[in-house]
Design an enzyme around this catalytic site. Structure first.
Site, PDB file in Angstrom:
ATOM      1  CE  LYS A 241      -4.993  10.441  -4.548  1.00  8.96           C
ATOM      2  NZ  LYS A 241      -6.189  10.046  -3.935  1.00  8.96           N
TER       3      LYS A 241
ATOM      4  NE  ARG B 135       0.878   3.639   0.626  1.00 14.21           N
ATOM      5  CZ  ARG B 135      -0.501   3.443   0.841  1.00 14.21           C
ATOM      6  NH1 ARG B 135      -0.635   2.138   1.474  1.00 14.21           N
ATOM      7  NH2 ARG B 135      -1.480   4.075   0.910  1.00 14.21           N
TER       8      ARG B 135
ATOM      9  NE  ARG C 151      -6.764  -0.235   7.250  1.00 12.38           N
ATOM     10  CZ  ARG C 151      -6.366   0.764   6.474  1.00 12.38           C
ATOM     11  NH1 ARG C 151      -5.904   1.911   7.072  1.00 12.38           N
ATOM     12  NH2 ARG C 151      -6.093   0.494   5.111  1.00 12.38           N
TER      13      ARG C 151
END
Ligand code: ADP
Ligand code: ADP
Ligand code: MG
Length: 453
Positions: free
Chosen positions: A116, A292, A338
């Protein structure tokens, strides 16, 4: 196109990828640990191969074992899903060395996105707005104290190699910094094998808004609009939606252009996500790029009509992008919850077990991505995500109504899940108005559920 794709993952995302392969007429190979023998991805794939014992380090993270499974089954490409090896540069390189296509970004992309500090620096050079922070990693407490005075409290200590909401600590003053700084470093080392941490200005009550990116091998980058991921607990997303009720068309255009600029500046390839924090004054800042497929990718798929997993596969096999955001007939609203096998009444304690009564929701406006089935025994070894429930409608209020009725239909007895929490949120007036920030979920949690692990 590929002859056979091995899926180096488990759970709902493995199934999601198998489905994409089947639609593209590509045979799929599932890999599984000894604890996952009865998992749905093993049953659904064309072939399945055991790669090791239950613990992830010896199976789903076992690079040699996965590469040898690919060779044995003659798979010419590997899709890593999310988590596990998806962002591991060494794995992408190992695929390359074995003449297997890694369906995802380049090793250089993974290296930059996985650091990062370096990623932020590259973004700053490219003119992408970033949150004020230390120029590099901070190793000594004295240095940290000095930097925090300059940046101004509150601050966040963040792990350079962090992910999944881990390795993050908030400090409101020097006393807290002295306490948290060594803990953050220790945690970062334990979780990511790297104790590099940096210090960032803590934004109070921001929103998390991210843009889906696609890029082809010739360097053509497009975005597919935003996802609103502000509803979080402990820096982990719980509910996501697309579009964001917060963005005006102007702000969407501005942020989308910056997201494309960010991905272009790092020669990004394949699917990725540029994450931003947005403050009350509509200023936005890059926080990281996730290299991703994202957990919450379905809300983008539903509102754009683009199958992101198929796009990933086709881009890796050489497809060029011949459309852009403005060509998409983006419409409607999608919301994802979720569903985790966790007990919200017991501090989100994981709740494994056997699913004795399984009744999935269905009907118009419902998509359910899950690996559950009647009689499935949830292993204790893995992530507690058991399902992603996605609702959609032409309007946001419509999508909320669909979500409420679908949550009520969903039964996974006797597992404890986060469904009751989501039902409360769907009824909350501020949620309904689209007025929230990253601290929103706190009011639904007991006092002791603090940010720090
Ligand atoms: P998303 O941004 O797609 O919602 P999350 O941050 O929720 O992603 O992470 C997705 C999955 O990947 C989770 O299972 C999380 O635990 C895992 N994960 C993400 N980053 C890392 C990492 N650096 N190391 C280990 N696991 C990770
Ligand atoms: P991870 O890699 O774990 O996903 P991120 O840097 O993406 O970490 O941050 C995760 C979440 O933490 C964000 O969505 C946001 O809620 C919070 N966060 C991160 N950085 C800041 C910041 N500087 N100020 C306030 N909140 C932050
Ligand atoms: Mg993130």
């Amino acid at each position: 196109m590929f002859k056979k794709i091995l899926i180096a993952n488990r759970g709902e995302i493995a199934l999601r990828i198998i489905r994409a392969c089947r639609e593209l007429d590509i045979p799929s190979v599932a890999v599984y640990s000894e604890a996952d023998e009865t998992s749905l991805h093993v049953k659904q794939a064309d072939e399945a191969i055991c790669i090791g014992p239950a613990v992830s380090a010896k199976s789903y993270l076992n690079m040699e074992s996965i590469i040898s499974a690919a060779k044995k089954t003659k798979a010419d490409a590997i899709h890593p899903g999310y988590g596990y090896l998806a962002e591991v540069e060494a794995f992408a390189r190992m695929c390359e060395e074995n003449s297997i296509v890694f369906i995802g970004p380049t090793p250089a992309n993974l290296s930059l996105a996985g650091n990062k500090i370096a990623g932020k620096k590259r973004m700053q050079e490219a003119g992408v707005p970033v949150i004020p922070s230390s120029p590099g990693s901070v190793g000594k407490i004295e240095e940290a104290k000095k930097l925090c005075k300059e940046i101004g409290y509150p601050i966040m200590v963040k792990a350079s190699g962090g992910g999944g909401g881990r390795g993050i600590r908030v400090c409101h003053n020097e006393e807290e910094l002295c306490e948290e700084f060594p803990v953050a470093r220790m945690e970062a080392r334990a979780a990511f094998g790297n104790d590099d941490v940096y210090i960032e200005k803590y934004l109070t009550k921001p929103r998390h808004i991210e843009f889906q990116i696609l890029a082809d091998r010739s360097g053509h980058v497009i975005h597919l609009g935003e996802r609103e991921c502000t509803i979080q607990r402990r820096y982990q997303k719980l509910i996501e939606e697309s579009p964001s009720p917060r963005l005006t068309p102007e702000l969407r255009k501005e942020m989308g252009d910056v997201a494309v600029k960010a991905a272009t500046a790092m020669n990004y390839f394949n699917a990725g996500t540029v994450e931003f924090l947005l403050d009350k004054d509509s200023r936005f800042y890059f926080i990281e790029i996730n290299s991703r497929i994202q957990v919450e990718h379905p809300v983008t798929e539903i509102t754009t009509g683009i199958d992101l997993v198929k796009e990933q596969i086709m881009l890796s096999s050489g497809k060029t992008l011949d459309y852009c955001f403005d060509d998409l007939n983006k419409r409607g609203w999608a919301i994802e919850c979720r569903i985790n096998a966790e007990d919200p009444d017991r501090n989100f304690l994981p709740s494994p077990g056997t699913v004795k009564d399984y009744r999935p929701p269905g009907g118009f406006g419902v998509r359910l991505d899950t690996h559950l089935y009647q009689g499935y025994e949830l292993p204790i070894y893995y992530d507690s995500l058991i399902a992603k429930l996605i609702s959609y409608d032409l309007t946001r209020n419509g999508a909320i109504s669909v979500m409420k009725r679908a949550l009520k239909e969903f039964r996974v007895h006797p597992l404890k899940t986060t469904i009751p929490l989501y039902l409360q949120i769907m009824d909350d007036p501020l949620f309904i108005q689209g007025e929230f920030d990253t601290s929103f979920v706190e009011k639904f949690l007991p006092e002791e559920d603090e940010d720090d692990d």
